[in-house]
Design a protein around this motif. Structure first.
Motif, PDB file in Angstrom:
ATOM      1  N   THR A  81      11.484  10.160   1.433  1.00 30.07           N
ATOM      2  CA  THR A  81      12.771   9.512   1.145  1.00 30.07           C
ATOM      3  C   THR A  81      12.742   8.682  -0.129  1.00 30.07           C
ATOM      4  O   THR A  81      13.779   8.178  -0.558  1.00 30.07           O
ATOM      5  CB  THR A  81      13.174   8.588   2.312  1.00 30.07           C
ATOM      6  N   ASN A  82      11.580   8.536  -0.750  1.00 30.09           N
ATOM      7  CA  ASN A  82      11.436   7.672  -1.916  1.00 30.09           C
ATOM      8  C   ASN A  82      11.837   8.401  -3.183  1.00 30.09           C
ATOM      9  O   ASN A  82      11.336   9.483  -3.486  1.00 30.09           O
ATOM     10  CB  ASN A  82       9.975   7.201  -2.024  1.00 30.09           C
ATOM     11  N   TYR A  83      12.726   7.781  -3.948  1.00 35.75           N
ATOM     12  CA  TYR A  83      13.198   8.369  -5.202  1.00 35.75           C
ATOM     13  C   TYR A  83      12.046   8.675  -6.155  1.00 35.75           C
ATOM     14  O   TYR A  83      12.022   9.708  -6.803  1.00 35.75           O
ATOM     15  CB  TYR A  83      14.184   7.405  -5.869  1.00 35.75           C
ATOM     16  N   GLN A 113       6.278  -7.685  -3.072  1.00 32.69           N
ATOM     17  CA  GLN A 113       5.612  -6.391  -3.279  1.00 32.69           C
ATOM     18  C   GLN A 113       5.587  -5.972  -4.743  1.00 32.69           C
ATOM     19  O   GLN A 113       4.988  -4.956  -5.087  1.00 32.69           O
ATOM     20  CB  GLN A 113       6.338  -5.299  -2.487  1.00 32.69           C
ATOM     21  N   GLU A 114       6.239  -6.724  -5.611  1.00 33.31           N
ATOM     22  CA  GLU A 114       6.459  -6.297  -6.988  1.00 33.31           C
ATOM     23  C   GLU A 114       5.497  -6.963  -7.959  1.00 33.31           C
ATOM     24  O   GLU A 114       5.278  -8.174  -7.883  1.00 33.31           O
ATOM     25  CB  GLU A 114       7.891  -6.625  -7.419  1.00 33.31           C
ATOM     26  N   SER A 126      12.070  -1.207   5.147  1.00 39.07           N
ATOM     27  CA  SER A 126      11.479  -1.032   3.822  1.00 39.07           C
ATOM     28  C   SER A 126      10.461   0.095   3.816  1.00 39.07           C
ATOM     29  O   SER A 126      10.383   0.874   2.858  1.00 39.07           O
ATOM     30  CB  SER A 126      10.819  -2.339   3.371  1.00 39.07           C
ATOM     31  N   ALA A 127       9.658   0.174   4.880  1.00 36.82           N
ATOM     32  CA  ALA A 127       8.654   1.235   4.970  1.00 36.82           C
ATOM     33  C   ALA A 127       9.309   2.610   4.988  1.00 36.82           C
ATOM     34  O   ALA A 127       8.793   3.570   4.414  1.00 36.82           O
ATOM     35  CB  ALA A 127       7.794   1.037   6.214  1.00 36.82           C
ATOM     36  N   THR A 169       0.816  -1.218   0.000  1.00 38.79           N
ATOM     37  CA  THR A 169       0.000   0.000   0.000  1.00 38.79           C
ATOM     38  C   THR A 169       0.846   1.263   0.000  1.00 38.79           C
ATOM     39  O   THR A 169       0.372   2.330  -0.402  1.00 38.79           O
ATOM     40  CB  THR A 169      -0.925   0.018   1.236  1.00 38.79           C
ATOM     41  N   LYS A 170       2.092   1.174   0.430  1.00 44.32           N
ATOM     42  CA  LYS A 170       2.980   2.328   0.477  1.00 44.32           C
ATOM     43  C   LYS A 170       3.803   2.494  -0.801  1.00 44.32           C
ATOM     44  O   LYS A 170       4.368   3.556  -1.044  1.00 44.32           O
ATOM     45  CB  LYS A 170       3.945   2.207   1.668  1.00 44.32           C
ATOM     46  N   LYS A 171       3.893   1.464  -1.595  1.00 45.51           N
ATOM     47  CA  LYS A 171       4.813   1.441  -2.743  1.00 45.51           C
ATOM     48  C   LYS A 171       4.174   2.077  -3.972  1.00 45.51           C
ATOM     49  O   LYS A 171       3.094   1.678  -4.403  1.00 45.51           O
ATOM     50  CB  LYS A 171       5.220   0.004  -3.050  1.00 45.51           C
TER      51      LYS A 171
END
Length: 434
Positions: free
Chosen positions: A371-373, A129-130, A363-364, A26-28
């Motif tokens: 912080t996510n690219y 998660q992918e 991972s979260a 849900t975060k990705k």
């Protein structure tokens, strides 16, 4: 009683693994390779699917895409649903690895090792998660190892199971034929009482023949060959490839717990059974599979071919579970021949869950918008406020930003078919035709 505790412990661990993977999903944010998966899956006809399979190496071999193409003809799919499917494949691979290990080392040892490896493997958690084919690759690898442990190739159904397992392994990823070949090499090395041409089962050799012919067809017909992006291959990357699977220091904990908690009753549940003709090929195959990252690391340094990517080697996680169980069993057998209580199993479960929670927390943090690219271009006023629309040009890095951005962000593309696919993927994206 101990068997019920083991089953309950495995079920609880898998439930927690699934729950945490859902939480991370849900975060990705979607990223470009997941969009490629969606593009390779969603087609209105087989002719469209066939054409897309020949557009680049990302779609070949086509097993994963063919499997999901057939599903979406009946049940429309999405990237989120493809992610859930990956989680299912990871769980299938973990269960098969547990069953394989239990055949040789007993339920207690299988439980301890499977939960320890699965809780520490960054590959398993990340690929759960992918929306990609690597989770299926892991499940096929575990399937091949489990079939190899049966080693009853004189029975017709096992011949077909062996062919089908190796064929699926080869058709889900190009590196699959390397893992299949190493499995065949293990048969060759352990079948010393037969002729050279009979050491490798005919079902596996037939799989290689069919797969090589299909590989040549895919590669010669592809309109473009991707996979040319640079891949880090330093010594630290090689060490990380193994270190990210398991910290071997953690194996000391269950060993000590087993020894301290032993009592005087005899037991063979957690001890390795005497090597038989069916266990030796699995041991050698597992060792060879675990060495694949090192082999490809060497190749990347002595030639121009650099395929050193962790996720390409994900079947080694199943081999690692078997190898750690074998090593743990040998250590315990040398130090004690006594029965082990169930208490260390509960302590090990607590340790595995703790390690899994730590990995999830880490991972979260990486998926946090700050912080996510994939989010970095559109947060905290990275772009100046403007009354004019902001155009994000071309694939791949800007797509997630267009997906999560505000109304003033436009995603500029030239390819009408790609625009159609992305629009079908999400109505949130606004496109600008170049």
């Amino acid at each position: 009683m101990k068997g019920k505790i083991t089953q309950l412990g495995v079920t609880l661990f898998l439930f927690i693994f699934v729950s945490l993977s859902f939480h991370l999903q849900t975060k990705k944010a979607p990223w470009v390779d997941e969009c490629y998966s969606y593009y390779g899956v969603w087609h209105d006809s087989f002719s469209e699917f066939y054409d897309s399979m020949l557009t680049g190496i990302n779609f070949s071999p086509p097993l994963y895409f063919l499997f999901n193409f057939c599903i979406q003809l009946v049940f429309p799919t999405s990237i989120e649903q493809l992610r859930i499917q990956s989680l299912v494949f990871i769980i299938i691979g973990i269960v098969l690895s547990f069953l394989l290990t239990r055949r040789f080392f007993g339920a207690t040892c299988a439980f301890v090792v499977t939960t320890l490896v699965a809780s520490q493997s960054n590959l398993l958690l990340s690929q759960a998660q992918e929306a990609r084919h690597y989770a299926m690759f892991f499940a096929c690898g575990a399937w091949v190892l489990y079939i190899q442990s049966l080693n009853n190739l004189t029975v017709k159904k096992y011949k077909w199971f062996t062919f089908l397992g190796h064929f699926c392994l080869c058709q889900v990823h190009y590196i699959g034929i390397i893992f299949s070949f190493l499995s065949g090499l293990a048969y060759f090395l352990t079948s010393k009482n037969t002729g050279l041409w009979k050491r490798v089962p005919i079902s596996i050799a037939l799989c290689w023949l069919v797969s090589i012919v299909s590989y040549l067809f895919y590669l010669t017909e592809q309109k473009s060959v991707l996979n040319t992006w640079p891949k880090p291959n330093g010594l630290s990357n090689l060490i990380s490839s193994y270190n990210d699977s398991i910290l071997f220091l953690t194996i000391i904990i269950p060993c000590l717990a087993f020894i301290i908690s032993s009592n005087s009753k005899g037991n063979t549940d957690t001890l390795p059974k005497e090597e038989t003709s069916c266990s030796r090929p699995v041991i050698i195959t597992s060792f060879l599979w675990f060495s694949v990252p090192f082999i490809f690391w060497l190749i990347s340094h002595i030639s121009q071919l650099n395929l050193f990517v962790d996720r390409y080697f994900i079947p080694k996680e199943s081999a690692l579970i078997f190898l750690v169980a074998y090593g743990l069993g040998c250590i315990v057998q040398k130090l004690t021949q006594k029965e082990f209580k169930s208490f260390p199993m509960l302590g090990n479960l607590a340790l595995a869950i703790t390690l899994l929670l730590i990995s999830t927390k880490r991972s979260a943090f990486g998926l946090n918008k700050d912080t996510n690219y994939h989010h970095s271009l559109i947060i905290e006023e990275t772009y100046p406020e403007s009354e004019q629309p902001i155009t994000l040009d071309e694939d791949p890095e800007y797509f997630p930003n267009a997906y999560l951005g505000k109304n003033e962000y436009l995603f500029a593309l030239e390819n009408d078919r790609l625009i159609e696919v992305y629009q079908r993927f999400s109505s949130k994206i606004q496109f600008l035709k170049k």
